[in-house]
Design a protein around this motif. Sequence first.
Motif, PDB file in Angstrom:
ATOM      1  N   HIS A  66       7.445  -6.996  -8.221  1.00  0.00           N
ATOM      2  CA  HIS A  66       6.175  -6.500  -7.691  1.00  0.00           C
ATOM      3  C   HIS A  66       6.483  -5.212  -6.920  1.00  0.00           C
ATOM      4  O   HIS A  66       7.201  -5.232  -5.919  1.00  0.00           O
ATOM      5  CB  HIS A  66       5.505  -7.530  -6.777  1.00  0.00           C
ATOM      6  CG  HIS A  66       4.188  -7.050  -6.274  1.00  0.00           C
ATOM      7  ND1 HIS A  66       3.086  -6.913  -7.088  1.00  0.00           N
ATOM      8  CD2 HIS A  66       3.793  -6.651  -5.041  1.00  0.00           C
ATOM      9  CE1 HIS A  66       2.072  -6.449  -6.395  1.00  0.00           C
ATOM     10  NE2 HIS A  66       2.476  -6.286  -5.127  1.00  0.00           N
ATOM     11  N   ILE A  67       5.913  -4.101  -7.411  1.00  0.00           N
ATOM     12  CA  ILE A  67       6.167  -2.790  -6.801  1.00  0.00           C
ATOM     13  C   ILE A  67       4.839  -2.235  -6.324  1.00  0.00           C
ATOM     14  O   ILE A  67       3.837  -2.264  -7.045  1.00  0.00           O
ATOM     15  CB  ILE A  67       6.819  -1.821  -7.802  1.00  0.00           C
ATOM     16  CG1 ILE A  67       8.131  -2.406  -8.334  1.00  0.00           C
ATOM     17  CG2 ILE A  67       7.059  -0.457  -7.176  1.00  0.00           C
ATOM     18  CD1 ILE A  67       8.761  -1.589  -9.437  1.00  0.00           C
ATOM     19  N   THR A  68       4.838  -1.685  -5.113  1.00  0.00           N
ATOM     20  CA  THR A  68       3.671  -0.970  -4.590  1.00  0.00           C
ATOM     21  C   THR A  68       4.104   0.438  -4.246  1.00  0.00           C
ATOM     22  O   THR A  68       5.295   0.715  -4.032  1.00  0.00           O
ATOM     23  CB  THR A  68       3.093  -1.674  -3.335  1.00  0.00           C
ATOM     24  OG1 THR A  68       4.118  -1.786  -2.365  1.00  0.00           O
ATOM     25  CG2 THR A  68       2.521  -3.026  -3.684  1.00  0.00           C
ATOM     26  N   ARG A  69       3.114   1.300  -4.153  1.00  0.00           N
ATOM     27  CA  ARG A  69       3.411   2.707  -3.859  1.00  0.00           C
ATOM     28  C   ARG A  69       2.722   3.085  -2.558  1.00  0.00           C
ATOM     29  O   ARG A  69       1.534   2.857  -2.379  1.00  0.00           O
ATOM     30  CB  ARG A  69       2.916   3.585  -5.006  1.00  0.00           C
ATOM     31  CG  ARG A  69       3.168   5.035  -4.790  1.00  0.00           C
ATOM     32  CD  ARG A  69       2.751   5.837  -6.012  1.00  0.00           C
ATOM     33  NE  ARG A  69       2.778   7.245  -5.686  1.00  0.00           N
ATOM     34  CZ  ARG A  69       1.999   8.148  -6.205  1.00  0.00           C
ATOM     35  NH1 ARG A  69       1.117   7.794  -7.120  1.00  0.00           N
ATOM     36  NH2 ARG A  69       2.078   9.392  -5.864  1.00  0.00           N
ATOM     37  N   ASP A  70       3.496   3.687  -1.672  1.00  0.00           N
ATOM     38  CA  ASP A  70       2.949   4.202  -0.412  1.00  0.00           C
ATOM     39  C   ASP A  70       3.341   5.675  -0.343  1.00  0.00           C
ATOM     40  O   ASP A  70       4.468   5.994   0.070  1.00  0.00           O
ATOM     41  CB  ASP A  70       3.503   3.402   0.763  1.00  0.00           C
ATOM     42  CG  ASP A  70       2.911   3.865   2.101  1.00  0.00           C
ATOM     43  OD1 ASP A  70       1.825   4.470   2.071  1.00  0.00           O
ATOM     44  OD2 ASP A  70       3.562   3.631   3.138  1.00  0.00           O
TER      45      ASP A  70
END
Length: 186
Positions: free
Chosen positions: A175-179
């Motif tokens: 699970h990858i999120t981008r900030d």
Amino acid sequence: MKKEEQIRMLLHPEDYTDEQLDQMLDETDIKVPDANEAWEKFRSEKREVKSERPMLLKIAAMFVGVLMLSGIAYATVHIIRNYETGVAEQEVVVSTNNQHLSPNTQTPADSTAIKPVVYDDTELATILNEIATFHQCEVVYKSEAGKHIRLYFTWDQKATIDDIIGTFNKFERIHITRDNKKLIVE
């Protein structure tokens, strides 16, 4: 003697005696050509032919020369174009390879030259580091185990970073999120 009889004698000499054949030869008027006169005539005709021949040879030589120069020019242009195309292809390959190494590089203008990168049983950390370098991002791992997940993955360098994150999120264990410029792996 008449000509008809002479012709018969020539065609069938066996029907006549030697004396009759000698008489026929004596009576015939054979004009013997003058050798000097014939030689002079031959030499004068030869000179006339010689005066025309050099002009034809010059024209033929000019034609062959122009044809040869045209061929050389065509070959030169063809070689130069192939060389320039080869140099341009090498520059694209070199610049594509350098993008993975330098975080300050931009996406190339000619995106058709970029080919997908295939990862075969490679750790997620290795894959994400190359993608992050290419898109000028930083990777942050929440757990150490996330770095060591091994994948078979094909990275299309023309895809946006959000598309790539979406592809990774389709895997169960990732699970990858981008900030902003950070990729956070949970």
